[in-house]
Design an enzyme around this catalytic site. Structure first.
Site, PDB file in Angstrom:
ATOM      1  N   GLU A  38      21.347  36.806 -36.679  1.00 21.75           N
ATOM      2  CA  GLU A  38      20.898  36.950 -35.290  1.00 21.75           C
ATOM      3  C   GLU A  38      22.096  36.879 -34.355  1.00 21.75           C
ATOM      4  O   GLU A  38      22.813  35.872 -34.347  1.00 21.75           O
ATOM      5  CB  GLU A  38      19.936  35.807 -34.927  1.00 21.75           C
ATOM      6  CG  GLU A  38      18.671  35.796 -35.769  1.00 21.75           C
ATOM      7  CD  GLU A  38      17.767  34.615 -35.468  1.00 21.75           C
ATOM      8  OE1 GLU A  38      16.582  34.832 -35.189  1.00 21.75           O
ATOM      9  OE2 GLU A  38      18.251  33.470 -35.514  1.00 21.75           O
ATOM     10  N   GLU A  85      12.951  33.592 -45.851  1.00 19.86           N
ATOM     11  CA  GLU A  85      13.547  34.427 -44.796  1.00 19.86           C
ATOM     12  C   GLU A  85      15.047  34.210 -44.754  1.00 19.86           C
ATOM     13  O   GLU A  85      15.525  33.088 -44.938  1.00 19.86           O
ATOM     14  CB  GLU A  85      12.913  34.039 -43.445  1.00 19.86           C
ATOM     15  CG  GLU A  85      13.388  34.868 -42.277  1.00 19.86           C
ATOM     16  CD  GLU A  85      12.664  34.516 -40.962  1.00 19.86           C
ATOM     17  OE1 GLU A  85      11.454  34.191 -40.998  1.00 19.86           O
ATOM     18  OE2 GLU A  85      13.332  34.549 -39.920  1.00 19.86           O
ATOM     19  N   ASP A 134      18.261  35.341 -42.114  1.00 15.60           N
ATOM     20  CA  ASP A 134      18.476  35.924 -40.784  1.00 15.60           C
ATOM     21  C   ASP A 134      19.940  36.086 -40.403  1.00 15.60           C
ATOM     22  O   ASP A 134      20.730  35.157 -40.578  1.00 15.60           O
ATOM     23  CB  ASP A 134      17.915  34.972 -39.700  1.00 15.60           C
ATOM     24  CG  ASP A 134      16.436  34.710 -39.832  1.00 15.60           C
ATOM     25  OD1 ASP A 134      15.702  35.644 -40.149  1.00 15.60           O
ATOM     26  OD2 ASP A 134      16.030  33.554 -39.606  1.00 15.60           O
TER      27      ASP A 134
END
Ligand SMILES: *[C@@H]1O[C@H](CO)[C@@H](O)[C@H](O)[C@H]1NC(C)=O
Length: 298
Positions: A112, A108, A110
């Protein structure tokens, strides 16, 4: 079959790229619209495709997350969006786009954006999971107001190096450190997902400020729906994992940062990063191995 399709889609991509370049010389941009690569995955009232697919607004309202996702999965490429974040009191909200594979030992990447109370700045948190191991948060203060204009946020993911960019400025790298036993993201295809959701319990000043629903809806706008990456078809990663040698993500100069980029990255690290798991002695009494050899890509 999958391989053939992969090659065909690459040829199409190459053709589109050539057409794009040709057009750029003469006229304005020729944008890829939302529907070409993405679908809304939440209630359509909260994810609105606008301007013929050139903009998507994700609106978080109480009990209803707004999301969209790519139709395909990718393994390597340049992936990102131009985003304008919700203004005002956004405490407790998380505006995000990320790539994530499925399964237990998932990968993953990310981006954010953590909201804040009125007048206080958003934080940008990035994270990397490799084969199920995450907890690699880094947080930065942006050098502009991300609610005023669109800014570009991009991941460049190649065989040896993952670089997080904000407006073409590298803010973080995660290099291939398999040689010292750190798993790398090179064997799992990942779709691209985007969301505005409720992070009340943790996002803003450690959860001290949950969402105040009096300020809903929290609307973030996304643009830029082209994906310059290796498309994985029928869950068969072999084509992307091994070839093709002439794809840009396999070119040698995309496996490292330039000296100028390293200088910029160091500047960002010392002036804008305010939390880095690499320096968190409480969580990591022993410095994670990738932290020792991460910046330079060499
Ligand atoms: C919110 O604002 C406070 C005060 O300026 C700051 O310490 C914090 O890092 C900001 N971001 C988040 C996500 O809490």
């Amino acid at each position: 079959m999958a391989k053939l399709k992969g090659i065909r889609s690459l040829l199409v991509l190459g053709f589109v790229a050539a057409a794009f370049l040709a057009v750029v010389c003469h006229a304005a941009e020729f944008p890829v619209t939302f529907d070409a690569n993405f679908v809304v995955t939440s209630d359509g009232n909260h994810a609105q495709v606008l301007d013929g697919g050139q903009v998507v607004n994700l609106a978080l309202v109480e009990y209803s997350t707004a999301t969209f996702a790519s139709k395909s999965s990718y393994l390597f490429g340049s992936i990102g969006f131009n985003i304008k974040l919700a203004p005002g009191n956004t405490a407790g909200t998380v505006t995000t786009f990320f790539l994530a594979s499925s399964g237990d030992a998932h990968d993953e990447l990310d981006f954010e954006f953590l909201g804040n109370v009125s007048g206080q700045p958003y934080s940008l948190q990035t994270n990397v999971y490799a084969h199920g191991v995450g907890n690699r948060e880094q947080r930065i203060n942006l050098w502009f107001d991300p609610t005023a204009e669109f800014h570009s946020y991009t991941l460049r993911w190649t065989r040896e190096l993952i670089t997080f960019y904000v407006d073409n400025t590298p803010i973080r790298v995660f290099r291939n450190n398999e040689a010292i036993g750190v798993p790398y993201l090179n064997s799992q295809a990942m779709p691209i997902l985007a969301a505005v959701w409720d992070g009340s319990t943790w996002a803003t000043q450690g959860g001290k400020y949950p969402i105040n629903w009096a300020y809903q809806p929290f609307v973030a706008s996304y643009q830029g729906f082209g994906v310059d990456g290796c498309l994985v078809l029928n869950d068969d990663i072999s084509y992307c994992a091994t070839g093709p040698v002439d794809a840009w993500w396999n070119a040698q100069h995309y496996q490292y940062l330039t000296p100028e980029q390293i200088t910029t990255l160091k500047y960002v690290q010392s002036n804008y990063v305010y939390y880095d798991y690499c320096n968190d002695k409480v969580r990591y009494p022993i410095v994670p191995p990738e932290c020792v050899k991460n910046w330079y890509g060499s």
